[in-house]
Design an enzyme around this catalytic site. Structure first.
Site, short mmCIF file in Angstrom:
data_model
loop_
_atom_site.label_atom_id
_atom_site.label_comp_id
_atom_site.label_asym_id
_atom_site.label_seq_id
_atom_site.Cartn_x
_atom_site.Cartn_y
_atom_site.Cartn_z
N LYS A 1 -43.12 71.57 91.22
CA LYS A 1 -43.67 72.93 91.18
C LYS A 1 -43.08 73.65 89.97
CE LYS A 1 -45.90 74.83 94.34
NZ LYS A 1 -47.30 74.41 94.58
N THR B 1 -45.30 69.59 96.40
CA THR B 1 -44.78 70.59 95.44
C THR B 1 -44.56 71.91 96.16
OG1 THR B 1 -46.92 71.42 94.66
CG2 THR B 1 -46.05 69.46 93.56
N ASP B 2 -45.35 72.15 97.20
CA ASP B 2 -45.16 73.38 97.97
C ASP B 2 -43.79 73.39 98.65
OD1 ASP B 2 -46.57 75.85 98.94
OD2 ASP B 2 -45.98 74.96 100.86
N PHE C 1 -31.46 80.12 49.03
CA PHE C 1 -32.20 78.85 49.15
C PHE C 1 -32.64 78.48 47.74
CE2 PHE C 1 -35.98 76.18 50.14
CZ PHE C 1 -35.31 75.18 50.82
N ARG D 1 -31.10 86.40 50.16
CA ARG D 1 -32.29 86.65 50.97
C ARG D 1 -31.87 86.99 52.40
NH1 ARG D 1 -34.68 80.64 52.79
NH2 ARG D 1 -32.74 80.03 53.82
N GLN E 1 -30.83 74.92 57.54
CA GLN E 1 -30.31 73.62 57.99
C GLN E 1 -28.78 73.64 58.02
OE1 GLN E 1 -32.95 74.07 55.95
NE2 GLN E 1 -34.29 72.28 55.85
N ASN F 1 -37.86 79.70 60.93
CA ASN F 1 -37.34 80.50 59.83
C ASN F 1 -38.21 81.74 59.72
OD1 ASN F 1 -36.14 81.45 57.53
ND2 ASN F 1 -36.50 79.62 56.29
N HIS G 1 -39.44 84.35 58.02
CA HIS G 1 -39.42 84.74 56.60
C HIS G 1 -39.52 86.25 56.43
CE1 HIS G 1 -39.85 80.53 55.74
NE2 HIS G 1 -41.04 80.46 56.31
O1 URC Z 1 -33.51 77.55 54.89
C1 URC Z 1 -34.56 77.06 54.44
N1 URC Z 1 -34.79 75.74 54.60
C2 URC Z 1 -35.93 75.12 54.11
O2 URC Z 1 -36.12 73.89 54.25
C3 URC Z 1 -36.86 75.95 53.46
N2 URC Z 1 -38.07 75.72 52.90
C4 URC Z 1 -38.53 76.90 52.44
O3 URC Z 1 -39.66 77.08 51.88
N3 URC Z 1 -37.64 77.90 52.69
C5 URC Z 1 -36.59 77.33 53.33
N4 URC Z 1 -35.45 77.86 53.83
#
Ligand code: URC
Length: 300
Positions: free
Chosen positions: A12, A57-58, A152, A169, A218, A244, A246
């Site tokens: 459930k 499941t009940d 980056f 950034r 990463q 990410n 942006h």
């Molecule tokens: O921290 C980031 N990792 C990426 O692999 C990546 N690729 C991207 O376009 N921007 C970023 N920023």
């Protein structure tokens, strides 16, 4: 041709269990979303329609509610271990019960009044087998942002690359993280303070996010995973899924207002598409995960 029945599980999904502790005038609340799955030899149910080994499941849903009363919810991990154990015990054909729980936090307004806290959700995935228990704790929707100390650059470029190198950034994500507790012979699960463990893990992740100069998301994830494993010897591995989020600098150069500069001050928060950075960090001598991650959706 008789097709072969492959992997299967049933249960459930998403029972919304709310437990109020009202032993005193000062009430407590635990607000959960509980999903259960049983795995084992359920071939007859699929092939011949024989449901004699199928705990409905009940019933699984009823047990989830009953255990909120009988066992209580000191922590979602502790509750899930008890519930999984009970479902396995009640179902001889099952060899595994998986219980997935999310908890929505409420802040106190008064003795019996609460306001729901937005943001991060505490999660647990507990897999109880005939041989033992796997516990994965986690968090989702942990939205964090660094307004500097993130770059980056130096990335691979080809004829489709237009991205400008960034020295400074915004780094932002809505993190999903799950960490697996070490399973060892004789672990006394009953003695674990799961709530303290969760609070500590969250604190380590947040402090590392804030304190790490980032050359990519990463690198930040790896740093967070490493910090968690270094501080908590009781954890075997951690997995992250990190969109990410942006933030693009607004270009004021075409605006009809003279001298409008943008030195990292005004951004467009884009919601899609988004980079999706996912990683697992494991202790070198981690005990095997077994089926701990089985059917956990997505990367983690
Ligand atoms: O921290 C980031 N990792 C990426 O692999 C990546 N690729 C991207 O376009 N921007 C970023 N920023």
């Amino acid at each position: 041709m008789t097709p072969i029945l492959g992997a299967n599980q049933y249960g459930k999904a998403e029972s919304r269990v709310v437990r109020i502790v009202r032993d005193t005038a000062r009430h407590e609340i635990r607000d959960l979303n509980v999903s259960t799955s049983l795995r084992g030899d359920f071939a007859a149910a699929h092939i011949t329609g024989d449901q004699s080994q199928v705990l409905p499941t009940d019933t699984q849903k009823n047990t989830a509610f009953a255990y909120a009363k009988i066992h209580g919810v000191d922590s979602i991990e502790d509750y899930a271990i008890a519930l999984g154990g009970r479902l396995l015990e009640a179902t001889p054909a099952a060899d595994q019960a998986q219980v997935r729980v999310e908890e929505y936090a409420w802040d106190r307004l008064g003795d019996h009044s609460f306001v729901r806290r937005g943001g991060a959700v505490h999660t647990a995935v507990v897999t109880v087998t005939r041989a033992g228990v796997h516990v994965i704790s986690g968090v989702r929707d942990l939205v964090v942002l660094n307004s500097t100390d993130s770059e980056f650059k130096g990335f691979l470029k080809d004829e489709f690359t237009t991205l400008a190198e960034a020295d400074d950034r915004i780094l932002a994500t809505s993190l999903v993280a799950r960490w697996r507790h070490t399973t060892a012979e004789g672990v006394d699960w009953a003695g674990v303070d799961w709530n303290a463990s969760y609070a500590d893990a969250l604190d380590i992740l947040l402090r590392t996010f804030a304190g790490t100069y980032s050359r990519a998301l990463q690198e930040t994830l790896y740093a967070m995973g490493t910090a968690l494993l270094e501080s908590r010897p009781d954890l075997a591995e951690v997995r992250f899924s990190a969109p990410n989020k942006h933030h693009f600098l607004v270009d004021f150069s075409g605006f009809g207002v003279g001298g409008l500069t943008n030195d990292g001050e005004v951004f467009i928060a884009a919601d899609r598409p988004y980079g999706l950075i996912e990683a697992e960090v494991t202790r070198a001598d981690a005990p095997p995960a077994g089926d701990a991650w089985l059917a956990v959706p997505g990367f983690c």
